[in-house]
Design an enzyme around this catalytic site. Structure first.
Site, PDB file in Angstrom:
ATOM      1  N   GLY A   1     -43.261 -35.510  45.264  1.00  0.00           N
ATOM      2  CA  GLY A   1     -43.685 -36.325  46.601  1.00  0.00           C
ATOM      3  C   GLY A   1     -41.593 -36.136  46.540  1.00  0.00           C
ATOM      4  N   CYS A   2     -42.088 -37.953  47.747  1.00  0.00           N
ATOM      5  CA  CYS A   2     -40.377 -37.837  49.135  1.00  0.00           C
ATOM      6  C   CYS A   2     -39.397 -38.852  47.665  1.00  0.00           C
ATOM      7  CB  CYS A   2     -40.002 -38.574  49.546  1.00  0.00           C
ATOM      8  SG  CYS A   2     -41.954 -39.818  49.801  1.00  0.00           S
ATOM      9  N   TYR A   3     -39.939 -39.392  47.789  1.00  0.00           N
ATOM     10  CA  TYR A   3     -38.947 -40.323  46.577  1.00  0.00           C
ATOM     11  C   TYR A   3     -38.656 -39.625  45.095  1.00  0.00           C
ATOM     12  CZ  TYR A   3     -39.799 -45.166  48.186  1.00  0.00           C
ATOM     13  OH  TYR A   3     -40.013 -45.711  49.217  1.00  0.00           O
TER      14      TYR A   3
ATOM     15  N   THR B   1     -38.397 -36.057  44.542  1.00  0.00           N
ATOM     16  CA  THR B   1     -37.434 -35.323  45.453  1.00  0.00           C
ATOM     17  C   THR B   1     -36.244 -35.493  45.073  1.00  0.00           C
ATOM     18  OG1 THR B   1     -38.731 -33.827  45.972  1.00  0.00           O
ATOM     19  CG2 THR B   1     -36.905 -33.491  47.089  1.00  0.00           C
TER      20      THR B   1
END
Lengths: 342, 342, 342, 342
Positions: B148-150, B152
Site C-alpha cells: 500500500g501507499c502509506y 511504503t
C-alpha cells in the site's frame, strides 16, 4: 552529443530545460550559470533533480559557454541581447527563451519592453522558433527566438484558419488563461499561494507584451494585418495555458479537415475530434499542443480551444524541439513525454 | 519483451501503469480490461495517453490474459483473489496492487477488509513486494502483493531503525498525509474538489486498513511486535504522501550513517542530508522515496520524514519495479523518472 | 465605541482585523498605518474591503494613535516592543499580534528571535492573551501578547489533559499543519503558488519559534516542565491549522467528559463527539477552535485533533476577542462568524 | 420575522442559504427538508454550522412548509415545478434557485432541460429575480425564478450597454470561468479533486443550458434578439465566477460613466475604476458583483470583466436579496458580507 550550456538556470524554464535535457540521449549539459548561486549544486535548489543532475551553478565567466554547441538563455528579458553576439561569433548557436529577438519591429519591441535594443542587426537575423511554421529556417538558424507561452497556444490555434483565409482577420479574440508558473520563479506578492490560490482574475487586459508577438505571427499567416483582442488571465493551477479563441467565419468549409491536414505531420500538435474539450492536465509535463474546434449553434462564430503546458511546448520543450531540428536530430528526441494525469 | 495484462484499468493506478509501461523498453501491453468500459479507447478516458496508447478497454473474457507473462490487478480489494488462481495455474505471474495478499494473518485481514478470503493458500505463497526488503523472494515470486501507499512510506522510514534495534518499538507514531488521488477515481462526495480543496483533516484516526499491513512489516524488521499509532490525513494535493514518523531512541548511534548505509544500494530510496525536508513535489511522478532525519533539540525523539508519490513508489511504479525484478530486467528500467517540479 | 488603531495593516492579520472590526458594532477604526503605503486607500490593496472600509493607510506619525483606546500591532516581530511604551504611557491599551511579549524568559526569546529585547519590563507586565486560560487578567491588562497560531491550536488541545495530570507530560508530540497564509504577505519564493501549491513538506522540524511559546504554556498548565516535539508542515491551503497531538495516558478517566467540562463555557472552543475529525474548512473565517479525541485501538496513546483558522482564532479573531474582554463588551461581539463552507 | 422553509438543503446552495439566514435578523428558519437525510442534524453534514443551526433535516411531509411565509427550493431542476403550485395556493411565496421558471419560452426550456414542464401557467406568472432589472415586480411576486450563476455575471456585465444601444448586439461573446462548486455537491468523477484540481478546461462549449437564459435577458435589454457565443470553463477554485465579455462598440460614449450611472443605486453591483481587474476572491462569500471595463488599444472592442461568488450573488445571496425585497425589508439586510481575503 550536443554540448549544451544554459544561462540563468534558477527559474522555471531553467529547471524544465534540465529535466528534459537530463534524459535527452544526445545532449550533454556542460554548464549552467547563475551569478548569484554560483557553487550551489543544482539539485539543492531543485530537489527533483537529485540523482539526475550533478552539476553546480557556475559563474558565467567560468562556464566555458563558448565551447558549447548551443546555449539556451533562460534569463529575464534583456539579457540574451547583451551576450548573444559574443557566442554567435564563437560559432555557438543560441536559443533565447526570453523575448529579446521575437519581434522584428524594433520600435514595437522597445515600446512594449521599455528598453533600448542592444543588437538590432541580430533581431533581423533571428529565426522565430515555432517549428510548425519555420521548420526549414530553424535547421540552419544560428539564433532562435523561442516563442512565448501565450503566443504558442494562440498562434497554433489560429494558424490554419488564417493561412486558409477562412475567418475575418480583423476581429479575432483570444481569451487566454495561464497557470501561475508563467509568472516565473520571482518573489512577488501577487503570485503567492495565499494571493493566487482559490482566485481567478484577468490581468493586463488593456495590453500585454505578448500581444505584438502574437499579432506579428498572425499577420504573417494571414498575409495582412490582423485585429486581435488578447486578454490573459491568472488561474490557480501551476502549469498550463488554455486559450479560447473566437473568430468569425467568412465562408463554408470543412474546418476539422483543415486543421487535421495542416497538422497531420506535426508530432506535437494534436487535433482532437470536433467538439472536444482539451484539458491542460492532459499535456502537463508534455510537449503537446491539443486543439479542438466548436461551432456553437452552428453559427458563424468558430471557437478554437488550445491547451499547452506553458513550461514545455510554451517554453523549454519547444526550445529542445528547436535544438533537435538545428542539430539534425529526430525532432521528437527526448520529448516523447506523457502528460502526468492525474 | 514481457507481455503484460492489466485488469481494471480505469482507476488511477491503472492509468499510471499505462503511463509507465508505455515508455518501458521491455514491456508490451497486451490487454487492459474493464467490463464497464469495454470497447472504449483508453485515450478517451485518459487524454494524456493520446498518441501513446492505442488500446481499447476490453472485456476480461476477451483479453487473453492467460497468454500474458504477467498480469497486474489494478482493481478494488477483493477482485484479485477471485481471479489469481486461474492465471497462476496457467503460468502467468500476478502482481496485485490491491490488498488481497498483503496480510498473512487471515483473521486480521478479514476483520479489516470485511470479507471472507477466497484463497487463503495463495496468501501464504504471496511475496510482499517491497524490494528494499524482499528483493530475493520477488525474483522468483509467482504472486506479488504490492504494498500500500502509506505502508511504503512508513515502512521505509522506520526500517533501518527497527532492523538495528535503535528505537523503542513499543511506541511508534506515524502521522501521514496523503494527496486526494489516494482515494481513487471513484465518484464520492468527500473527495470532490469543493470538499477536499482548501481543506485539511484527519480521517480514520481511530483505525485505518493500512495499520495492520504496516504493523506486520515493522514487527518483522524489529523481530517482535510493535506498538504503532497511525493517523492518516487528507491534504489538498493530487499526488504525494508525506509521513512524519516519531520514535524514541534507546541508545546513541550515527543514525544518518545507519540510514545511508542501509539504503546505499537502493536505486529508489534517497536519504537526504541530516536536517533536510523532503517535499512531495520532488517525487511527483517519480518512483523515489526521499527520507530525512531530525533530532529536535538533540533530545531522545527522532523524527523521520518520508515522501513518496502515492501513485508511483506507492503503487504503480513499485509494481513495475517488482516486474523488472521478477523478469530479470534492470530494476530501474522504465523508472528513471524525474519529478515534475514545479 | 472603542477607538481602535492598527499599526502595520498591510499584512494578512491586518486585513483580517479590518474585516472583523468593520462589522464590529462597538469598534471604530480610527487609523491604520503603513509607512510604505501611506495615502493609499485600504480598499485598493484589499479589494474585498471596497464599500466597507473607506480609510487610507496613514503614516504612523499622523495617525493619532495616542488618542485611541486600543492599538493593535499587526507588525513583524520586533516592532511593537519599540513603540508600545509610548502608547501605554499615554493610556492606550496595546494588543501585539506578533511575538514581542509572548515569552517571559528573555534569554529564550532572544535566542529564538535573534534580537535584543527593547523593553524587558513590559514583557513581565504583558498578559498572554489566551482567553481560555487568562480571561481574568486580560480584563485589566494594558498590554496583551496575542498568542501565535500554532500555539493556540496546540495549547487548547493539550490544556485539559495537562491541567488534569492525565498524560505523561515528558513526551508530547505536536504534528501541526498550516495553510500558507501563516507565512504572511511577504514576497518570498518559498510561498509562491508554483512552489507551495500541490506540495506538502515539513519545515523547521529541528526547531521552530513557536516551540518555546507552546512549551511555556504547557509547562504552566502541567505545573512542571514538559517535553514537547513540535513539527510544523506547510500544506497547500490558504487558511487553517490542523494540529494532531499525541500523548501517553497515565491513568484511566472519561477523557471526553474532561474536555467537554473544561470548555463548556467557552464560546470559541467546540469539543466534537468522540472519534470525530474536525476539518479546517469548518472554521474558515470563524473564530472557533474545534477539537476531537481518538484513542486508537483502545491503547494508551491519546490522539487529539485541533483545528483553527490561523488568521482568526490563531491571530486577529483572538485579538478582537481580547479587545472585547478588555473593554467589558460581550466576548462574542463581532465574532459570531460562520465558517465559509464550501 | 419571516418564516422560511428550505426544500432540498443538502447541496451547496442549501448550506449557503443556511449560512446567510442563520445571521439574518428577520428570518426564522422553520424547516429544511431532505427525504434522504431526514433526522440528521444539519450541522453533522455541514460542520461549519455547528453552534449556529440546531435544525435537523426533515421529511417534506413533516415540514409544515405551507405555514411558511416563503419557501426556497434549493433542489435539482424539475423539482420546484412539481411542488410550487400547492405552496402558492396556500399563500406561500416561492423562490426557486433552480431553472424551472427561468425561461418563458417553454419549447426552449424543454429542449435544453430535456423534460416536459409540469406547470406552464406558473412560468408565465414567475418573476425573474434579478433585482437590478426587476425590482418592482419582485416586490409583489409570488413566485421568483432566481437567476443562474453564469446568467447573473454575464447579464450584469452587458446590461448597461444593451439598454443604451452602444454595442452590436448581434455579436456578443461571453467567456466565463466557474469554480467547481458550481457543479454542485454531487458525487461525480469529473469534479473530484484529483480530476478538477490543477487543471483547466472548457466544457459544453457547443451549448450550455445557461445560454438561452442569458439570451432571453439580453434580448429584453436590447429590445431585439441578440447573437451570443457563451463558453463556460471549469477552473480549480471552489467559489467564484469570472466572466470576460467582448462586444463591438457602435458609437462613442463615456462608457465608464454609463456603467456607474446605471448601477449607482445598486447596493450589490460595484463598478471598479476603468482598467481594473476584479478578482473572484474579492467577492468570496459576499453578495457583490464587481465589474470593470477595458478598451484594449483604444479600439472598437470593449472588454467587460464581471466577478461574482457563484453561491452568493450567483445563487443563495441573490435569493435572500429577493426575499428582502419581497417582504419589504431593507434590501441589504443580512447581506452586508465582506469577501474573505485571503
Amino acid at each position: 552529443m550536443v554540448k549544451v550550456g544554459i544561462v540563468g538556470g534558477t527559474g522555471y524554464t531553467g529547471v524544465e530545460l534540465l529535466r528534459l535535457l537530463a534524459r535527452h540521449p544526445q545532449a550533454e549539459i556542460v554548464a549552467i550559470t547563475s551569478r548569484k548561486e554560483a557553487g550551489m549544486p543544482v539539485a539543492d535548489m531543485f530537489p527533483n533533480l537529485r540523482g539526475h543532475i550533478d552539476l553546480r551553478f557556475c559563474d558565467p565567466q567560468d562556464a566555458g559557454l563558448d565551447k558549447c554547441d548551443v546555449v539556451f538563455f533562460a534569463t529575464p528579458n534583456g539579457i540574451a541581447m547583451q551576450q548573444a553576439r559574443e557566442l554567435l561569433t564563437a560559432g555557438v548557436r543560441v536559443i533565447d527563451l526570453a523575448a529579446d529577438f521575437r519581434i522584428q519591429d524594433l520600435g514595437v519591441w522597445q515600446k512594449w519592453y521599455g528598453m533600448e535594443h542592444a543588437c538590432p542587426d541580430l533581431v533581423a537575423q533571428a529565426v522565430y522558433g515555432l517549428p510548425e511554421v519555420n521548420r526549414e529556417q530553424i535547421k540552419t538558424a544560428q539564433l532562435i527566438a523561442n516563442p512565448g507561452c501565450y503566443p504558442t497556444a494562440v498562434q497554433l490555434g489560429f494558424l490554419p484558419l488564417l493561412e486558409a483565409g477562412m475567418v475575418d482577420e480583423s476581429y479575432l479574440i483570444a481569451d487566454a488563461k495561464s497557470g501561475v508558473s508563467g509568472a516565473g520563479r520571482k518573489a512577488e506578492v501577487g503570485t503567492l499561494f495565499a494571493e493566487a490560490g482559490d482566485n481567478f482574475k484577468a490581468y493586463a487586459a488593456s495590453g500585454h507584451r505578448h500581444l505584438p508577438e502574437i499579432s506579428q505571427g498572425l499577420a504573417r499567416y494571414a498575409g495582412k494585418p490582423v485585429g486581435l483582442t488578447f486578454v490573459p488571465h491568472l488561474t490557480p493551477l501551476i502549469r498550463g495555458i488554455h486559450a479560447t479563441l473566437y473568430a468569425r467565419l467568412t465562408g463554408e468549409s470543412d474546418l476539422q479537415a483543415l486543421f487535421e491536414q495542416r497538422y497531420q505531420d506535426e508530432p506535437f500538435v494534436d487535433v482532437l475530434p470536433f467538439g472536444s474539450h482539451p484539458e491542460t492536465r492532459s499535456v502537463r509535463g508534455a510537449n503537446t499542443c491539443r486543439i479542438a474546434l466548436h461551432r456553437p449553434q452552428g453559427g458563424n462564430t468558430l471557437v478554437i480551444l488550445s491547451a499547452i503546458d506553458n513550461l514545455v511546448k510554451g517554453a523549454s520543450g519547444q526550445a529542445v524541439q528547436n535544438m533537435n531540428i538545428m542539430f539534425g536530430l529526430p525532432e521528437t528526441m527526448g520529448l516523447e513525454l506523457i502528460g502526468l494525469l492525474p
